[in-house]
Design a protein around this motif. Structure first.
Motif, PDB file in Angstrom:
ATOM      1  N   CYS A 193      53.181   7.400  23.699  1.00  0.00           N
ATOM      2  CA  CYS A 193      53.058   5.945  23.801  1.00  0.00           C
ATOM      3  C   CYS A 193      53.895   5.279  22.712  1.00  0.00           C
ATOM      4  CB  CYS A 193      51.602   5.510  23.703  1.00  0.00           C
ATOM      5  SG  CYS A 193      50.791   5.876  22.126  1.00  0.00           S
ATOM      6  N   ASN A 195      49.281   9.862  23.027  1.00  0.00           N
ATOM      7  CA  ASN A 195      48.008   9.277  23.448  1.00  0.00           C
ATOM      8  C   ASN A 195      47.156  10.418  23.989  1.00  0.00           C
ATOM      9  OD1 ASN A 195      45.851   8.086  24.754  1.00  0.00           O
ATOM     10  ND2 ASN A 195      47.070   6.508  25.776  1.00  0.00           N
ATOM     11  N   ALA A 198      49.730   3.282  25.728  1.00  0.00           N
ATOM     12  CA  ALA A 198      48.811   3.471  24.605  1.00  0.00           C
ATOM     13  C   ALA A 198      47.373   3.133  24.986  1.00  0.00           C
ATOM     14  CB  ALA A 198      49.244   2.603  23.427  1.00  0.00           C
ATOM     15  N   LEU A 223      42.201   1.962  19.870  1.00  0.00           N
ATOM     16  CA  LEU A 223      43.029   2.771  18.974  1.00  0.00           C
ATOM     17  C   LEU A 223      42.743   2.444  17.517  1.00  0.00           C
ATOM     18  CD1 LEU A 223      45.330   4.730  18.333  1.00  0.00           C
ATOM     19  CD2 LEU A 223      46.929   2.841  18.693  1.00  0.00           C
TER      20      LEU A 223
END
Length: 409
Positions: free
Chosen positions: A151, A144, A159, A165
């Motif tokens: 993560c 991360n 995360a 993401l």
């Protein structure tokens, strides 16, 4: 007609990373294109009359043609976790419904999954119709960049937030935006999970703990035009715990086949059924296990380690040259793995096109295990995680060839 299963030595040989894009490649030995997990949902969208192009697949109608999907008012897509094409074919005697599908020539070829051949990367590629380089879902664990920590992307521990993401729209949500019914029938624990939010968002999720009820829910949903998604996890779960070649796995496989057969019998006439998987599985060889903790040269210059036992990502210490790390790993592993620097992997298209924000999530060095090798780190991983009887993640045929089986109720 039975499929000729290659010898295990061939099944454990390394393939080339699959190509992303539309159409069927004319090059001998090239994999992917329309025959790829990322192509399945865009192809189904075209079959439903609502073609959804993606950043990777611009022509859903051509995908539909190459995959051999007929037009339909209603479709059901079933993803069976861990059921690789060759795993399936080596155990067809236990699966009457799936065996019947293999009599059709359209089902007698595998398609490719992504690299790494693992659930989080594959689910995101499947749900968005794109690739790990765009979704940022590049392994079971990864760096991360926001906090510098490794993560885990099943639970999203340490995360980024799921939508921060994974920024690609899913095919499900884009169909829903067009007014198409999109339904998921699954376990309650997955309804609002981070993985669902990141990779499979956009459906009307109906949850139930009973497997037969989940099948009944999917069948009822399919009475209306649109798309229904069903996820079956037991082959992967049992494979990791007991081995994909164990009696317990065969029992799970038989139950999956029974659920698929029940679904087929329960669906309205004319419903399109597509059965896929996210990856296959290999049997790990304890004699070929490599523990990074016991090999100081493998830790040299490495700040942290991500990935999984069949696809390890190495993150370099500040000022360390990734080429030097790669050279040490190549010298030690020799034919037991393919070792790429991040730059090499991106240049070779291993992850498809790569967004700039995703680049630092990829290891400075990526190690893809060959044969039945596993690469673990007992300093940071639990004992069970370092001794899983069956694993996946690399580029062998057994792991990266998956089914795309087509049926009409």
């Amino acid at each position: 007609m039975s499929i000729e299963v290659p010898h295990m030595q061939e099944l454990l040989s390394m393939t080339s990373p699959a190509r992303y894009g539309d159409g069927r490649s004319a090059k001998m030995g090239e994999r992917g294109g329309a025959l790829h997990l990322s192509a399945v949902l865009p192809a189904i969208s075209a079959a439903l009359g609502h073609p959804i192009p993606t950043a990777i697949h611009r022509d859903p109608l051509s995908l539909q043609t190459v995959l051999g999907l007929p037009d339909a008012r209603s479709a059901v897509i079933v993803l069976v976790d861990g059921l690789g094409y060759w795993n399936l074919n080596m155990r067809l005697g236990h699966a009457p419904y799936l065996r019947s599908l293999m009599n059709d020539s359209v089902n007698q070829r595998p398609i490719a999954t992504c690299m790494p051949s693992t659930t989080v990367a594959a689910m995101a590629s499947f749900g968005t119709g794109t690739c790990p380089g765009l979704t940022g879902m590049t392994g079971y664990t990864q760096l991360n960049p926001n906090n510098g920590e490794i993560c885990q992307l099943i639970s999203f521990k340490n995360a980024m937030a799921p939508l921060d993401l994974q920024r690609q729209p899913t095919v499900f949500e884009r169909l829903a935006e067009q007014g198409v019914r999109v339904t998921s029938s699954g376990l309650p624990k997955f309804a609002f999970s981070a993985l669902t939010q990141s990779s499979l968002r956009g459906t009307d999720y109906i949850s139930n703990t009973d497997p037969r009820t989940r099948i009944a829910v999917a069948a009822r949903a399919a009475r209306r035009p649109g798309l229904t998604y069903v996820y079956l996890r037991d082959t992967d779960k049992v494979g990791h715990n007991y081995g994909w070649d164990s009696d317990k796995w065969i029992g799970a496989f038989e139950r999956v086949d029974g659920q698929l057969g029940l679904l087929r019998r329960s669906l309205p006439k004319g419903t399109l059924i597509v059965v896929v998987a996210d990856h296959g599985m290999i049997t790990a060889d304890p004699q070929q296990r490599i523990d990074i903790a016991g090999e100081p040269r493998l830790s040299q210059g490495v700040a942290s380690i991500g990935g999984e036992p069949r696809c390890v990502m190495l993150y370099a210490e500040h000022g360390e040259n990734p080429e030097d790390i790669a050279m040490r790993w190549r010298d030690f592993l020799e034919e037991r793995a393919q070792v790429r620097t991040r730059a090499e992997a991106i240049a070779q298209g291993v992850y498809g096109p790569v967004e700039p924000y995703v680049e630092p999530m990829l290891g400075d060095v990526i190690v893809s295990a060959a044969q039945s090798v596993t690469i673990v780190d007992s300093r940071t991983q639990a004992e069970k995680a370092t001794h899983l009887p069956s694993v996946h993640g690399s580029l062998t045929m057994l792991e990266s060839d998956i089914p795309c089986l087509i049926d009409i109720a």
